[in-house]
Structures are given as C-alpha cells and as structure tokens.
Design a protein around this motif. Structure first.
Motif, PDB file in Angstrom:
ATOM      1  N   LYS A  10      31.661   7.328  31.581  1.00 13.90           N
ATOM      2  CA  LYS A  10      32.598   7.218  31.765  1.00 13.90           C
ATOM      3  C   LYS A  10      32.662   6.500  32.566  1.00 13.90           C
ATOM      4  N   LEU A  34      32.339   1.457  31.960  1.00 17.26           N
ATOM      5  CA  LEU A  34      33.739   0.995  31.717  1.00 17.26           C
ATOM      6  C   LEU A  34      33.697   0.076  30.883  1.00 17.26           C
ATOM      7  N   GLY A  89      43.355  -0.745  31.151  1.00 15.08           N
ATOM      8  CA  GLY A  89      42.924  -0.136  32.086  1.00 15.08           C
ATOM      9  C   GLY A  89      42.000   1.326  31.943  1.00 15.08           C
ATOM     10  N   ASP A  90      42.584   1.926  32.809  1.00  9.66           N
ATOM     11  CA  ASP A  90      40.910   2.678  32.254  1.00  9.66           C
ATOM     12  C   ASP A  90      41.378   3.741  30.975  1.00  9.66           C
ATOM     13  N   PHE A  91      40.834   3.349  29.939  1.00 10.80           N
ATOM     14  CA  PHE A  91      40.986   3.468  28.916  1.00 10.80           C
ATOM     15  C   PHE A  91      40.098   4.666  28.663  1.00 10.80           C
ATOM     16  N   LEU A  92      39.348   5.256  29.424  1.00 13.16           N
ATOM     17  CA  LEU A  92      38.799   6.727  29.129  1.00 13.16           C
ATOM     18  C   LEU A  92      39.098   7.797  30.236  1.00 13.16           C
ATOM     19  N   LYS A  93      40.292   7.536  30.694  1.00 12.48           N
ATOM     20  CA  LYS A  93      40.276   8.385  31.784  1.00 12.48           C
ATOM     21  C   LYS A  93      41.107   9.688  30.898  1.00 12.48           C
ATOM     22  N   SER A  94      41.266   9.903  29.592  1.00  8.48           N
ATOM     23  CA  SER A  94      41.847  10.442  29.278  1.00  8.48           C
ATOM     24  C   SER A  94      40.551  11.994  28.394  1.00  8.48           C
ATOM     25  N   LEU A  95      38.915  11.030  28.636  1.00 12.57           N
ATOM     26  CA  LEU A  95      38.055  11.826  27.695  1.00 12.57           C
ATOM     27  C   LEU A  95      37.373  12.599  28.915  1.00 12.57           C
ATOM     28  N   GLN A  96      36.184  12.626  28.550  1.00 12.35           N
ATOM     29  CA  GLN A  96      35.629  13.770  29.826  1.00 12.35           C
ATOM     30  C   GLN A  96      33.711  13.114  28.589  1.00 12.35           C
ATOM     31  N   LEU A 134      32.599  12.028  25.623  1.00 10.83           N
ATOM     32  CA  LEU A 134      32.010  10.558  25.220  1.00 10.83           C
ATOM     33  C   LEU A 134      30.245  10.665  24.835  1.00 10.83           C
ATOM     34  N   ILE A 179      36.700   9.313  20.237  1.00 12.61           N
ATOM     35  CA  ILE A 179      37.172   8.276  20.807  1.00 12.61           C
ATOM     36  C   ILE A 179      38.818   7.808  20.705  1.00 12.61           C
ATOM     37  N   ILE A 228      41.228   6.057  23.585  1.00  9.51           N
ATOM     38  CA  ILE A 228      41.742   4.776  23.781  1.00  9.51           C
ATOM     39  C   ILE A 228      42.255   3.798  23.319  1.00  9.51           C
TER      40      ILE A 228
END
Lengths: 466, 466
Positions: A94, A97, B81-88, B92, B100, B104
C-alpha cells in the motif's frame, strides 16, 4: 434502516452517469452544435483546418505536462490483460502507490487539446509544412471535484497556429472572437491584452531573484482578492516593500492603450525584454486598428498575467461586459510547443473558447434561437393498424420528397396521437381513414393555425416543402 | 548495440498515438463527416433524435453486459487519488488479479452504443415518453488486438427505437439503409432478413435440449466455413445426425421470399413460435413491398443467425454486392432492452451502420467526391512584411464578405508562396505591392486557369463570391 435504499434510489444509482458526466439529448446537442458550428465556420474562414486526436493517449504523452495538479487530475487507463505482470509480490504494498500505478497504467484520457496537438505537430511537421493552423473541438477529461458548471467530461474548442513568429497570427484571434461572439449575439466583450515579456521585464527589474512566476501568480488573483490581497500575497512570497510598490505602480499605469504602451516604452528604456514586450503589444494593437470590430473592445490590461508558465509573448483573456462569468476565451503565444516531444523551435499561438461557459451565458440570457434543431414536419396518424401498409407507403412518399415524417406506431385515441405530435414539436398531422385512403385525398391539419383541409399527396408535398 | 534506438526511432515512439488509435486530420474528418452527415440526415427525416452519452461510464454499467470476451476487452479507468484505499496489504497478491482490479477500478470506456442507450432509457423513459427513437454517432473503445481495418477506438452509428412492438419500425430500417447507401453511391446491396423465432422454432423441434444458441453459433459461421464445416461443428456440439439433416434442409429452403415464407408456414404448422416468426417475416416484407427501393434487394436468408443472443425477433445484415467486406450494417429486434437496469418490458429494434467499413469501401472504390471539404479561397501574398497592416485589413475585408482568406505570414519568395497556395488547395492569390496598395487595384491570379487581372476589392469580392 436509515441506510436502506428505496427501489427508486437503487434504480437511480444503476442508471446514473459517472460522476461529473452527462448525457446529451436532442435539445442540448443542437444548442451545443449551434455554438460549435459558428466557431468552426469562423476558424475555417481564417484558414484553420480541423484536427481530431484520440481520446486515449500513451500515459507518457500526458504525465509531466500539466504540473503536479494536472498529474493528479489525469484519468488513467489500466493495462489490458494481466496488468500486474511486471510487478513482484514485494512491489505490491500500500505504501508503493505511485510505483504500482506506473506499472499497471499505460494510457490516459485526453486532458486538454494542446499537448495532443503538440504531439501531432512533432510527429507530422515534415509532411504538414509549417506554419500549420488547426482548430479542434473535442471533449477532455479531468478528475476534478464536480461542481455547478464544472464537469469531469467537457468540451474544449481550441485554435492554434504552429511554426510562426508573425504577430499577425496573434492579432487574428481578435476578429475571430469578435465574429463568433457577434454571430452568437452575445453581449459586448472586452478583449484584454498583455505580453509576458512586459511582465518579465518588470520582474527582472526587481530585487527578488526569479520573481516572474511568483509575481504573475499573485497578480493573476487580482480579480479574486483585490489589490490589497495581491500585495499581501506578494509579501508572503518574499517581495520587498519597494518591489511591491513597483508592481503596484505598474498595474496602476492608466490612460488609453497607446498611453499605456508609451508609458511602458519609457519605463523599459533600458530593459530590452520589457521594451520588446511593449513593441509587440504595439504591433498587435496596430493590426487590430486596421479593422472595424463589431462587438469587441480591445484593452491593454497590465494586470493580466495568465497562470500558465508556458506563455512567452502575447497573452489575452476575453470577458463579457455585465456578465458575471469570468473569461469566456483566452490564450497566448508560447516559444516552444513541441520541445517535450523532441522537436525544437516550433513557436505557436492559440486561443481556447470556453464553450461550456458560453453555453451557460446563452442559456441565462435566453440567446439560443427558438427552434434551433429540425423537428419532424408531419405525423401520419394511425387510425387503424390494418392500414399500416398504406401508412408506411405514405410516409415513404413524403420522405422521398425530402419531408421528414413519422408514423404513429399505434392506433390509439386521436387525442393521444395529437399529444405525441405536440411533444415532438411536429407541426402537421396527416389523417387518413378508410375513405381518405380510397380517394387518395388526405386531411392535413396544421397544429399551429388549427387549419385543416383535404388534399391529395402532391398538393400536401408542395405545401410542406416550403 | 542491436537494441539501441536511432534518434528518429526515439522521436517516433514519443510522438506515437496509443496502439490502435489514430489522429484524424482535415481530409479524413471531412470524408468521415460526409458519411456521418448522410446517416444523420436520413435518421432525422425518419424522426430519430440525436443522443450522446459519456465516454466514461460507471464500471457496473458495463461489466457483465458483453459476455466473457467483452469483459476482457473493456478499457478500465483507475480510481482517482488513493486507488488502493479499500485494499489491505494481504489483498495485494499477484494471484488476486480480479479482486485487485475490481477494487481499484470504478469506471470504464464506452464499449458500444446499445448499453449506454439502455441505461439512458431506463433513467429517462418517464420524461421521454415511449416509443423513443434515437440515433447516436460516437466512438467506442475495445482492447482488441489491432489489425488492418480493426482499431481500438472506432466510430459506431446506431439507430434504435425503444418501447414499441410495431414491426413497421423493423421494416423502416430497409428504406433507411437504401437511402443512405444510395446517397453515398455505394454498389447495390442485399438486405438479408430473418427472424429469431423461426430459428427458435427449428431448435425446439430438435431432439437436443436448449439447442438454439449452439445451433445459431454454428449456422452463423456458414459464410466462413461452408455447409460441411457447419455440419461438422453441429456434430461437435452434440447434435444428432437427423437433427443435422433437419438443419441442413432448413437452410436449403429455396425459392423467392414468399416461397420461403410459405414453406416455413407449412413446416411450423404445429410449432407456434416458428409459425409466429414466419408471420412476422411476412409482415415486414409486406411493408417493404409498398415502397420502391433504389439500391437494395431484400432477401429472406434463413442461414442468417446473428451471433448475439439478445435478439428475439427480426434480424438483418446488409452486404454490398461484389464487394468483399462482410456486413456493412446489421441489427435486429430484442424483447428487453432495459431489464439489466431495473426497467422491464421495453422492447426495441435497432440498426448499426458499419461506418469504418463503409469508409474503407468508399476509399477502395474511389467514391468520395473530389473536393469534399472547403478550402481557403484566396491567399493574400506577402510582398513585404512592412505592408502587413494593409494585408491584415485586406484579408479582413474579404472574410467580412464571407470569403475565406489567408495571409502568407512571411515575405518569402513568390514561388514559395505559390507552392503554399497549391499545397493548401487555394485557388486564388491576391498580389499587392507598393503600387497596388496605393492605387487600391490588386492583382488577382486564378491558379487553375492561370489568368491574372488587376481589380479593385469590390470586383474581387464579387468574383470570388460565386
């Protein structure tokens, strides 16, 4: 319970357009094209050629061209297929990015029309020959926060000349704007004119090093924050008190356009860059004084700074008098259009119409013509579905004569069919029952005048053709 | 060393358009618009309204609508923006490609014009009123492997009627195609007509369960793999020998259109779905027999299957005679356009022009008119840059009279300026040196006839206006 959606809300959400985007139906398309067609027609009269570039560009074409903010607002397109291919599990963190983004994205959506134009010129300048004049009317995409009048998908209308230092090209945008805005019947406009070399001359006379960008950024806010605000901003940006005074005096230079230019010439007597800017302003003004303008006042505005750093000569912004809308067209001259694409020494000058703003002003002031698009001319009323083959034939004969026609697809009540005609702005209905179909004489009713007469088809065609 | 790029190759690569996309300059835009304008004009004469939908749609609008293959070919847009936000960090992993991706990505590019139209109807059918007829001419994007004639960004031209079961709408596409192709001067065409209910009737008479899709998929390949190939494919798909014989006999039904329909009526005497299909075919044919067609032969083609599963009634494909290009228009009727968007029972029928193929055929057969777009009418020659203000004025007077004009921006050699005029297809040059500017009499040279005469400006304007 509070978060449960009604079935209507659920339906609303699955049928919504993406945030900041819009569907355009008949009326909006026709109004938009009314504006575009005037812009297109004028550009072509001035020798500009149309150009269209792809919606998707290689991501390298776009990144680094629009500053930090632009990079954030780019819409990025995921690689097709196994987009994680070039990454290792270790890279997938994470906190990585930007690294992940640059590995999984290979394309982006068109962000403006200038960079694709520059890429096109860099690729084709050999065959095209320079100077090359193009106009381009296409949508662009920005991941901005949507707001009233601000969309994520919106049209730009740009005209640019590549490969000339002639200031006639700069000056030509003045009659172009005048002609388009006159044709659209917009309120009188002010074409504000300045020159970056004049601003650079001023900056180089200050004690602060590399003052130009800080100075123009502050001056650019004059409309928003006022003179005191600009002074405060200059102070914050490290300008000394006597520098701020110099800038204040500069902006306050008054008189008519020629007074201002004479003032600048004296001010920059020993500053070659500032002096060159004054001479350029004078030349551009000289051209426009050769011609009558219908709707436009040209004003040398020394407070005009234009935020973008790539301008190097003439800069301009157009505002409508007594309309609270900001600038409705703007642009300027830049020394080097194509350097980022490996081709040096291609100067250019361009103008961008703020088409969305023009549209909004025209709506507000009710400037669109009443019946802007074509409506269907005649509705063939459906008295009985068993006559459908005859109706099909009638409609075809009308259309073959160049008259737009529709058949009401159902033999519903006459009143309902009249409402259909009204809703679709259809002026005439053709009514044919058993009798009429046998005799070849049809009732033609004008829904505006209320008149109704029996006529044979060739008379109907003659009447509707005018 | 072998992999080192020359400076030209490097420049080529940074100026390239994204794979499978193209820049369009003057000539291509004008040719394309020549086709589009004929399509647009015809649709409007038939009561179709223009519609445009956004380039980007919410990803949920698109996924699951085009089958497995379509899902793979969708261009997906990364969240801003933070496209990984909803992932842990745990999510990944390289083996979690789809997980993924769905986290995203929140938007996709328009893949066709039908699904956005369905979304639009589901959202607006209340205000629009049904039936609603729209045409839509916009690009779509598919991550297909680019090949000759196959692009990743290409235009579609669709017309659809939503909310009617009237077969007059199906039949109307025949004169629409006839009118457009006649206007474009294309070779004679065959409008192949069939009905999915006829095929469904046949499938239900076979011993194989749920045979329809397998059967139509095989029949659809007849042109490519021949009758034997279809039989082999049917065998592989589990059809019994006597079923294959039945299908073979069905495809072989011959005679004129009415012979075929009578044959179908007898064949489906006890099969209500097949019989209904034959009756529908007969009704559609009946309408078209009411009208003269200029360029089109309508042929009931029982081997026409159309790959797409959402068709439920009339289906059609148009091919040009003696042109090896496949279908240049196609479409059909579907029972339910908007169900995926929560609105039931909206039937529709539509046609899609293969505009890219039509363009290619017209290029091959040299069918575009010679001077399709407007060229600038007159070039004001630049004899000496010191006369620029007078040239600026002259050009403006010509333009104000509606004559497109350009000034040569540099006072280079006359020969070079003539070449410029030639390259830009400009017929006239206006030559004005010191003498001419003083007298107000200018040399006007026609570069086609070679004629040259001295005239005052109003005579020049009169001559160039015709």
């Amino acid at each position: 319970m509070g978060t449960q959606l009604t079935s209507r809300q659920k339906r609303m959400s699955v049928t919504n357009t993406a945030k900041g985007t819009r569907d355009f139906s008949k009326e909006q398309i026709e109004k938009r094209n009314y504006i575009f067609n005037h812009i297109r027609h004028t550009y072509e009269k001035y020798g500009y050629e149309p150009l269209e570039t792809p919606t998707i560009e290689n991501i390298e074409t776009l990144t680094g061209k629009y500053g930090e903010e632009g990079d954030q607002l780019l819409f990025r397109v995921l690689r097709s297929g196994d987009f994680l291919k070039s990454l290792q599990d270790d890279d997938l963190r994470k906190d990585n990015l930007k690294g992940i983004r640059s590995a999984i994205v290979d394309k982006g959506l068109r962000y403006d029309l200038t960079i694709p134009f520059a890429r096109f010129i860099a690729k084709n300048h050999g065959q095209l020959g320079l100077p090359y004049k193009r106009y381009q009317i296409q949508p662009v995409w920005r991941a901005d926060r949507p707001a009233r009048g601000r969309y994520r998908e919106f049209f730009q209308c740009d005209g640019d000349v590549a490969g000339t230092t002639s200031l006639m090209s700069d000056a030509e945008f003045i009659p172009i704007v005048d002609e388009v805005f006159t044709a659209l019947k917009l309120p009188k406009s002010v074409f504000k004119l300045n020159n970056r070399k004049v601003l650079a001359g001023l900056a180089s006379s200050l004690s602060k090093k590399d003052a130009l960008i800080d100075m123009t950024t502050a001056i650019d806010k004059l409309d928003k924050i006022g003179a005191d605000g600009v002074n405060r901003e200059l102070e914050q940006r490290g300008f000394a008190a006597n520098d701020i005074k110099k800038i204040e005096d500069f902006i306050a230079i008054d008189g008519n356009n020629h007074d201002k230019i004479e003032h600048l010439k004296r001010l920059f007597e020993e500053n070659s860059e500032g002096y060159a800017g004054a001479i350029e302003l004078e030349e551009v003004l000289g051209y426009t004084e050769q011609i009558p303008l219908q709707n436009t006042e040209v004003v040398v505005d020394l407070s005009l700074a234009r935020g973008l750093n790539y301008y190097t000569g003439t800069i301009y912004e157009v505002a409508l008098k007594n309309v609270n809308m900001g600038s409705v067209a703007s642009g300027g001259r830049y020394d080097n259009l194509t350097e980022a694409f490996g081709v040096k020494n291609v100067p250019g000058v361009g103008l961008s119409f703020g088409a969305e703003r023009v549209y909004d002003v025209m709506e507000q002031l009710n400037l669109f013509p009443d019946h802007i698009g074509a409506s269907v001319k005649v509705l063939v009323v459906n008295m009985n579905a068993s006559y459908n083959p005859q109706y099909f034939k009638l409609a075809h004969e009308l259309r073959s004569a160049g008259i737009s026609a529709e058949i009401h697809l159902k033999d519903t009540k006459l009143g309902k069919q009249m409402k259909f005609a009204e809703k679709h702005n259809i002026q005439y209905v053709l009514i044919a029952g058993e009798e009429e179909l046998k005799d070849g004489k049809y009732q033609l009713k004008d829904l505006i005048s209320g008149e109704q007469r029996a006529m044979n088809l060739s008379t109907i065609i003659d009447q509707l053709k005018d």
